[in-house]
Design a protein around this motif. Structure first.
Motif, PDB file in Angstrom:
ATOM      1  N   VAL A 162     -19.780  -8.183  53.039  1.00 51.89           N
ATOM      2  CA  VAL A 162     -20.402  -6.583  52.513  1.00 51.89           C
ATOM      3  C   VAL A 162     -19.941  -5.731  53.817  1.00 51.89           C
ATOM      4  CG1 VAL A 162     -22.944  -4.986  52.185  1.00 51.89           C
ATOM      5  CG2 VAL A 162     -22.447  -7.530  51.197  1.00 51.89           C
ATOM      6  N   MET A 163     -19.390  -5.201  53.507  1.00 48.40           N
ATOM      7  CA  MET A 163     -18.397  -3.967  54.808  1.00 48.40           C
ATOM      8  C   MET A 163     -19.896  -2.972  54.956  1.00 48.40           C
ATOM      9  SD  MET A 163     -15.711  -5.411  54.838  1.00 48.40           S
ATOM     10  CE  MET A 163     -14.929  -4.425  55.992  1.00 48.40           C
ATOM     11  N   ARG A 164     -19.571  -2.119  56.233  1.00 45.99           N
ATOM     12  CA  ARG A 164     -20.490  -1.545  56.350  1.00 45.99           C
ATOM     13  C   ARG A 164     -21.167   0.220  55.468  1.00 45.99           C
ATOM     14  NH1 ARG A 164     -17.570  -1.127  62.571  1.00 45.99           N
ATOM     15  NH2 ARG A 164     -16.456   0.072  61.215  1.00 45.99           N
ATOM     16  N   ASP A 165     -20.063   0.086  55.030  1.00 44.84           N
ATOM     17  CA  ASP A 165     -20.543   1.117  53.827  1.00 44.84           C
ATOM     18  C   ASP A 165     -20.969   0.826  52.665  1.00 44.84           C
ATOM     19  OD1 ASP A 165     -18.253   0.240  52.504  1.00 44.84           O
ATOM     20  OD2 ASP A 165     -17.407   1.620  52.189  1.00 44.84           O
ATOM     21  N   GLY A 166     -21.609  -0.725  53.020  1.00 43.31           N
ATOM     22  CA  GLY A 166     -21.310  -1.303  51.175  1.00 43.31           C
ATOM     23  C   GLY A 166     -21.218  -1.858  50.220  1.00 43.31           C
ATOM     24  N   TRP A 167     -19.513  -1.929  50.647  1.00 41.90           N
ATOM     25  CA  TRP A 167     -18.052  -2.202  49.725  1.00 41.90           C
ATOM     26  C   TRP A 167     -18.300  -3.640  49.848  1.00 41.90           C
ATOM     27  CZ3 TRP A 167     -14.781  -0.436  46.282  1.00 41.90           C
ATOM     28  CH2 TRP A 167     -14.078  -1.105  45.894  1.00 41.90           C
ATOM     29  N   ILE A 168     -18.093  -4.228  48.893  1.00 36.18           N
ATOM     30  CA  ILE A 168     -18.817  -5.539  49.195  1.00 36.18           C
ATOM     31  C   ILE A 168     -17.493  -6.503  48.979  1.00 36.18           C
ATOM     32  CG2 ILE A 168     -19.384  -7.957  47.170  1.00 36.18           C
ATOM     33  CD1 ILE A 168     -21.587  -5.957  46.798  1.00 36.18           C
ATOM     34  N   ARG A 169     -16.697  -7.020  49.780  1.00 36.71           N
ATOM     35  CA  ARG A 169     -15.441  -7.133  49.493  1.00 36.71           C
ATOM     36  C   ARG A 169     -14.654  -8.104  49.024  1.00 36.71           C
ATOM     37  NH1 ARG A 169     -12.390  -7.697  55.503  1.00 36.71           N
ATOM     38  NH2 ARG A 169     -12.094 -10.239  55.314  1.00 36.71           N
ATOM     39  N   ASP A 170     -13.960  -8.452  48.822  1.00 37.94           N
ATOM     40  CA  ASP A 170     -12.862  -9.933  48.609  1.00 37.94           C
ATOM     41  C   ASP A 170     -12.441  -9.900  49.340  1.00 37.94           C
ATOM     42  OD1 ASP A 170     -14.063  -9.616  45.951  1.00 37.94           O
ATOM     43  OD2 ASP A 170     -12.141  -8.613  44.942  1.00 37.94           O
ATOM     44  N   SER A 171     -12.052 -11.257  50.062  1.00 36.29           N
ATOM     45  CA  SER A 171     -11.250 -11.444  51.300  1.00 36.29           C
ATOM     46  C   SER A 171      -9.620 -12.056  50.782  1.00 36.29           C
ATOM     47  CB  SER A 171     -12.221 -12.132  52.321  1.00 36.29           C
ATOM     48  OG  SER A 171     -12.484 -11.092  53.110  1.00 36.29           O
ATOM     49  N   ALA A 172      -8.504 -11.535  51.149  1.00 37.22           N
ATOM     50  CA  ALA A 172      -7.867 -12.351  51.247  1.00 37.22           C
ATOM     51  C   ALA A 172      -7.629 -13.521  52.067  1.00 37.22           C
ATOM     52  CB  ALA A 172      -6.464 -12.242  51.428  1.00 37.22           C
ATOM     53  N   LEU A 173      -7.025 -15.119  51.891  1.00 37.91           N
ATOM     54  CA  LEU A 173      -7.195 -15.897  53.101  1.00 37.91           C
ATOM     55  C   LEU A 173      -5.725 -16.711  53.210  1.00 37.91           C
ATOM     56  CD1 LEU A 173      -8.856 -18.343  53.826  1.00 37.91           C
ATOM     57  CD2 LEU A 173      -8.637 -19.902  52.318  1.00 37.91           C
ATOM     58  N   TYR A 174      -5.674 -16.492  54.132  1.00 43.10           N
ATOM     59  CA  TYR A 174      -3.764 -17.023  54.882  1.00 43.10           C
ATOM     60  C   TYR A 174      -4.138 -18.706  55.738  1.00 43.10           C
ATOM     61  CZ  TYR A 174      -2.277 -12.376  52.691  1.00 43.10           C
ATOM     62  OH  TYR A 174      -2.078 -11.554  52.295  1.00 43.10           O
ATOM     63  N   SER A 175      -3.198 -19.102  55.842  1.00 40.66           N
ATOM     64  CA  SER A 175      -3.664 -20.319  56.830  1.00 40.66           C
ATOM     65  C   SER A 175      -2.081 -20.682  57.452  1.00 40.66           C
ATOM     66  CB  SER A 175      -4.258 -21.630  56.327  1.00 40.66           C
ATOM     67  OG  SER A 175      -2.902 -21.746  55.319  1.00 40.66           O
ATOM     68  N   ILE A 176      -1.914 -20.831  59.031  1.00 39.63           N
ATOM     69  CA  ILE A 176      -1.039 -22.125  59.376  1.00 39.63           C
ATOM     70  C   ILE A 176      -1.785 -23.599  59.811  1.00 39.63           C
ATOM     71  CG2 ILE A 176       0.747 -21.759  61.223  1.00 39.63           C
ATOM     72  CD1 ILE A 176       0.699 -18.789  61.501  1.00 39.63           C
TER      73      ILE A 176
END
Length: 200
Positions: A162-176
């Motif tokens: 949940v972002m500061r403005d209330g937006w519910i964020r989808d997160s892109a996941l990356y790895s090395i």
């Protein structure tokens, strides 16, 4: 092995464990581009930088994070901040995140070398098997920067934050991962050479 508050230094950048001594310089970096106004990332407002540092120090004391001030060696100025986070030493994985740079340093050798220093420490000193990067799926600039590092996109964590403005964020996941690291390291070193061919 604990998460030691260690300084990491290269030819263009020095990463110093974040303290309140970095407060004013970090505020200046945040003001360079008004970074706190970006909706797709979490950057403290200058008036909140003190709390930001307090939280970072508490997280380090708990063993879960290590935050750095990113110092541009050419000017001696604080360019921004970055950190090791979600540190899981028994399972040999961590995340690099909470990274922000003032506008003057974006898309420069500062970020490239900072990531090279952190990844080298993670894989070659801490013995990590996996380093993760997460960002808002809407943050095309961050996603492109992570891709340039050589990280692999593994998917999207839906309804992740949940972002500061209330937006519910989808997160892109990356790895090395550790098998990826030799090629990734060579690629990052080549990119630095392109930025400053006389430095290597």
């Amino acid at each position: 092995m604990g998460l030691e508050a260690i300084m990491l230094a290269g030819a263009h950048v020095r990463l110093e464990p974040l303290t309140h001594g970095h407060h004013d310089g970090l505020c200046q970096a945040v003001r360079d581009g008004e970074l706190w106004k970006l909706q797709v990332t979490l950057v403290p407002h200058p008036r909140d930088v003190g709390v930001f540092i307090d939280d970072a120090l508490a997280a380090h004391a708990a063993g879960s994070q290590l935050a750095f001030a990113t110092i541009d060696l050419a000017t001696g100025r604080i360019a921004g901040s970055t950190r090791f986070m979600a540190v899981d030493l028994p399972n040999r994985r961590l995340e690099i995140g909470f990274t922000f740079l003032g506008r003057s340093w974006q898309r420069t050798a500062v970020n490239t070398e900072a990531k090279l220093l952190m990844l080298t420490h993670a894989f070659e000193t801490l013995g990590m098997n996996r380093v993760e990067f997460l960002t808002d799926v809407r943050n095309s600039t961050s996603r492109a920067a992570i891709t340039r590092l050589g990280a692999t996109h593994e998917g999207v964590l839906r309804q992740h934050m949940v972002m500061r403005d209330g937006w519910i964020r989808d997160s892109a996941l990356y790895s090395i991962t550790s098998p990826d690291w030799p090629d990734t390291k060579n690629s990052l070193m080549a990119r630095l050479d392109e930025h400053h061919p006389s430095a290597f």
